[in-house]
Design a protein around this motif. Structure first.
Motif, short mmCIF file in Angstrom:
data_model
loop_
_atom_site.label_atom_id
_atom_site.label_comp_id
_atom_site.label_asym_id
_atom_site.label_seq_id
_atom_site.Cartn_x
_atom_site.Cartn_y
_atom_site.Cartn_z
N ARG A 6 30.32 58.13 57.75
CA ARG A 6 28.84 58.75 57.48
C ARG A 6 28.02 60.33 56.72
N GLU A 7 29.59 60.24 56.01
CA GLU A 7 29.41 61.09 55.00
C GLU A 7 28.24 60.87 53.67
N LYS A 8 29.61 59.76 53.24
CA LYS A 8 29.16 58.87 52.47
C LYS A 8 27.64 57.96 52.25
N CYS A 21 35.27 52.97 54.38
CA CYS A 21 35.61 54.29 54.73
C CYS A 21 36.76 54.05 56.10
N LYS A 53 23.47 58.55 62.94
CA LYS A 53 24.56 58.62 63.77
C LYS A 53 24.97 57.57 63.97
N GLU A 106 33.39 58.86 60.25
CA GLU A 106 33.00 60.28 59.93
C GLU A 106 32.88 59.83 58.63
N THR A 107 34.00 59.49 57.77
CA THR A 107 33.91 58.57 56.12
C THR A 107 32.32 58.25 55.70
N PRO A 155 24.39 58.84 54.72
CA PRO A 155 23.61 59.24 55.39
C PRO A 155 22.66 58.74 56.17
#
Length: 112
Positions: free
Chosen positions: A101-103, A94, A109, A98-99, A105
């Motif tokens: 975290r999105e891909k 990734c 965090k 951020e990417t 879950p």
């Protein structure tokens, strides 16, 4: 130099041939030198169940979100292997935390 960010575990389904089984899988997130995040996914699966399904080298992990990932065994599985074996997916790169975290879950965090 890479930096270990986080490990997480989740549950999904492993599909082999016409069979499927609930399995746990592990994710490991590593920050690479260019700030990209490499996510490594592995599944522990029972050797005997895999063999009964006709597994020799590859199956499919279905993650909780429905994404399907091919998982493979390093080599050719047979009765001489351990009772529980590790199957791995190809590492997923990734471009940013951020990417990732999105891909994924499942990772929750991650530290930034």
């Amino acid at each position: 130099m890479s930096e270990h960010l986080q490990e997480a575990a989740s549950h999904g389904k492993l599909e082999v041939g016409n069979g499927h089984s609930d399995v746990g899988y592990k994710l490991v997130a590593i920050r690479e030198h260019d700030d990209a995040v490499r996510v490594r996914i592995s599944v522990m699966a029972p050797r005997d169940w895999l063999l009964k399904q006709g597994f020799h080298h590859e199956g499919t992990l279905v993650r909780q979100g429905g994404e399907r990932l091919p998982v493979t065994f390093d080599g050719q599985l047979d009765v001489t292997d351990n009772i529980s074996v590790t199957l791995g997916a190809s590492d997923i790169i990734c471009p940013s935390i951020e990417t990732a975290r999105e891909k994924f879950p499942e990772l929750g965090k991650m530290a930034g």
